[in-house]
Design an enzyme around this catalytic site. Sequence first.
Site, PDB file in Angstrom:
ATOM      1  CE  LYS A 168     -12.144   3.931  12.943  1.00  0.00           C
ATOM      2  NZ  LYS A 168     -11.544   4.397  11.690  1.00  0.00           N
ATOM      3  CD  GLN A 190     -10.694   7.661  10.208  1.00  0.00           C
ATOM      4  OE1 GLN A 190     -10.443   6.860  11.109  1.00  0.00           O
ATOM      5  NE2 GLN A 190     -11.695   7.482   9.370  1.00  0.00           N
ATOM      6  CG  ASP A 237      -7.404   0.807   8.758  1.00  0.00           C
ATOM      7  OD1 ASP A 237      -8.451   0.306   9.202  1.00  0.00           O
ATOM      8  OD2 ASP A 237      -7.222   2.021   8.611  1.00  0.00           O
TER       9      ASP A 237
END
Length: 299
Positions: free
Chosen positions: A53, A97, A120
């Site tokens: 990422k 994460q 997200d």
Amino acid sequence: MSNVIDGRASAAGWQTEIAGEVADLRERSGITPGLRVIIVGNDPASRSYVRRKSRVAGEVGIDGQLVELDENVTTDELLTVISGFNEDAAVHGILVQLPLPPHVDEVRVLRTIAPEKDVDGFHPVNVGGLFSARDPMDGTRLLPCTPLGCMRLIDETLGVDSLSGKEAVVIGRSNIVGKPMAALLLGANCSVSQIHSRTVDPAARCRDADIVIAAVGRPGLVDGDWIKPGAAVIDVGINRVQTPDGGKRLVGDVDFDAVAGVAGAITPVPGGVGPMTVAGLMFNTLTAARATLQSPESS
Ligand code: NAP
């Protein structure tokens, strides 16, 4: 043989578009989108995802910094890091994460990320926005990256306009993939069924579907006789399985060899949905950075 959907090529094309838009934003406003990817602990798979990422962020011109925290970090310590990024005008996107170690309160963590920096799309404000929107894909909101990437693949393969009236089945009902995926397909005017571990005869339900999305975490669950000839099959699953020679390889939730002879189009694993998830994150970071130009504090 089905059309095998090349997620790597689609993601590369999307990233090129995003890179152009990031450069344009910088030229017009002086803003470089900033992303902070927070990882707790040493899980090798998670570490590899966050490195990717951060690398792709750099490739598209986003300032994507990795924030590595010790396995033993407390919930309060993590919340302090997030609050700092919430206040930092150079940061437009914050991603933590998952999964977090069991001692960390994931719900509090996800609720602490400012909704406008929640790239997200997991904050209740963004979840509510997704489920209440007539057209969630109108480009104004932060949507969970994997379903967003799946919709882009479907659009490129079938055309989103062609989805209206189609039967879609989503296997899996997680907050990360299954539920938001179903909401996006509903927004695209599909009739959507959601299958989960208690569903009776999932194969029969899939057989009626024009589009099947598998997000389960069970290697090869979806067999050739689950699929209507010509249907589009999007395999979100990522499962590490043992090979006969004692090695490991990645497979999806779909038995690729069995389904590829039946489906009209299918995503492979790896090289299907995975790269689109990362590109979706870049898209969300750009969307979040652009939104600051319209927000009251920037005027
Ligand atoms: P998850 O939270 O574990 O959810 C799995 C879902 O599958 C649950 O809703 C579960 O039902 C359902 N399920 C389990 N066994 C089933 C069965 N036999 N028949 C029908 N449904 C069944 O997983 P997730 O986070 O959604 O992830 C799913 C998969 O996608 C994993 O392999 C993950 O690694 C992968 N993934 C890939 C990406 C990517 O970028 N490609 C991103 C995220 C996740 P219940 O709710 O009833 O338990």
